[in-house]
Write an enzyme that holds these catalytic residues in place. Structure first.
Site, PDB file in Angstrom:
ATOM      1  N   ASP A  68      33.155 -60.242 -43.829  1.00 41.80           N
ATOM      2  CA  ASP A  68      33.342 -61.176 -42.715  1.00 41.80           C
ATOM      3  C   ASP A  68      32.943 -60.427 -41.444  1.00 41.80           C
ATOM      4  O   ASP A  68      32.859 -59.199 -41.432  1.00 41.80           O
ATOM      5  CB  ASP A  68      34.823 -61.579 -42.671  1.00 41.80           C
ATOM      6  CG  ASP A  68      35.224 -62.239 -41.365  1.00 41.80           C
ATOM      7  OD1 ASP A  68      34.597 -63.254 -41.018  1.00 41.80           O
ATOM      8  OD2 ASP A  68      36.126 -61.728 -40.677  1.00 41.80           O
ATOM      9  N   ASP A 118      33.720 -61.646 -37.524  1.00 43.59           N
ATOM     10  CA  ASP A 118      34.660 -61.685 -36.386  1.00 43.59           C
ATOM     11  C   ASP A 118      36.077 -61.320 -36.806  1.00 43.59           C
ATOM     12  O   ASP A 118      36.660 -61.969 -37.655  1.00 43.59           O
ATOM     13  CB  ASP A 118      34.631 -63.082 -35.748  1.00 43.59           C
ATOM     14  CG  ASP A 118      33.268 -63.370 -35.132  1.00 43.59           C
ATOM     15  OD1 ASP A 118      32.617 -64.337 -35.542  1.00 43.59           O
ATOM     16  OD2 ASP A 118      32.831 -62.587 -34.266  1.00 43.59           O
TER      17      ASP A 118
END
Ligand code: XBP
Ligand code: MG
Length: 260
Positions: free
Chosen positions: A10, A12
């Protein structure tokens, strides 16, 4: 038991702590450019983060906090233009070096490359934001280190839907048990779990520390680095407080073996 072959990251909150001082600041700058009196405070933004996707987050804000706002006739065009301005501001922030990678991220990616693990990015954010973050932290060539960069509107439903992880597994022809996902939030954890991936390492941050991370193999406060050890709230912490590949392989075996 299937060996660990790929790391799915991932962006953010996981690769970098981008939300409070990055995306939020960029949204407010775009609102100001448009002459809108919308100001997302750190606290309000934390509430709005429940909705992934910047365009979807703006709509959610209007529905919940500006119900009397008169939407222009071309609502989609209005939202898209506002979000494009936000993306310009955000990528400028990254170009100024304002958002560094989180501790241990560069070391882990370097070690994974040296051992031939396959790498992918699996994110809700806009693709330009990914290439800007990678370019301004690891150098432009780092974009090629990731076999797949699955980002933004490439799938119909954003996290917590599993679509973006399923898309990545299909594109890499990976069995879910051959990979480990790295996430930071409840939305991300849901997406991973519902995509059938059982090996999942979560690193929390200021906005997500209280999230429900059910399904995570381990939950740490960060990946750790020499002199700055991580701590675990769920599952085992790495012996020296620094996440390395031997720790990941043990965690993966536990996740896959235990679940078998
Ligand atoms: C986080 C998100 C994104 C960002 C903002 O993505 O939900 O929407 O907050 O980026 P992830 P955009 O944790 O999956 O990396 O405005 O480009 O959506
Ligand atoms: Mg995230």
């Amino acid at each position: 038991m299937l060996e660990l072959q790929a790391l799915l990251f991932d962006v953010d909150g996981t690769l970098a702590d981008t939300e409070r001082d990055g995306h939020r600041v960029a949204f407010n700058a775009a609102f100001a450019d448009a002459g809108l009196d919308w100001e997302w405070s750190p606290a309000l933004y934390g509430e709005l983060l429940a909705v992934t996707g910047g365009k979807e987050r703006i709509r959610h804000f209007l529905a919940t906090h500006r119900p009397d706002f008169t939407m222009p006739a071309d609502a989609d065009g209005f939202i898209a233009a506002l979000h494009a301005a936000k993306t310009r501001h955000y990528t400028e922030l990254l170009a100024e070096g304002r958002i560094p990678l989180r501790p241990g991220v560069e070391n882990l990616i370097t070690a994974a490359r040296q051992e031939g693990l396959r790498l992918a990015i699996v994110t809700t954010t806009t693709p330009e934001n990914v290439t800007a973050l990678l370019t301004h932290t690891l150098g432009a060539r780092s974009i090629d280190w990731f076999e797949v960069i699955a980002a933004g509107d490439i799938v119909p439903a954003k996290k917590p839907a599993p679509d973006i992880y399923t898309y990545t597994l299909d594109a890499m022809e990976l069995n879910p048990d051959q990979c480990m996902a790295f996430e930071d939030s409840a939305n991300g954890v849901r997406s991973v779990v519902d995509a059938g991936i059982r090996s999942l390492l979560v690193t929390t941050n200021g906005y997500t520390v209280g999230d429900d991370m059910s399904g995570a193999t381990a939950v740490l406060d960060q990946l750790g680095e020499t002199g700055n050890p991580c701590s675990a709230s769920v599952g085992p912490a790495p012996a020296n407080g620094v996440v390395d590949l031997s720790y990941l392989r043990r965690l993966h075996a536990e996740a896959i073996g235990a679940a078998a």
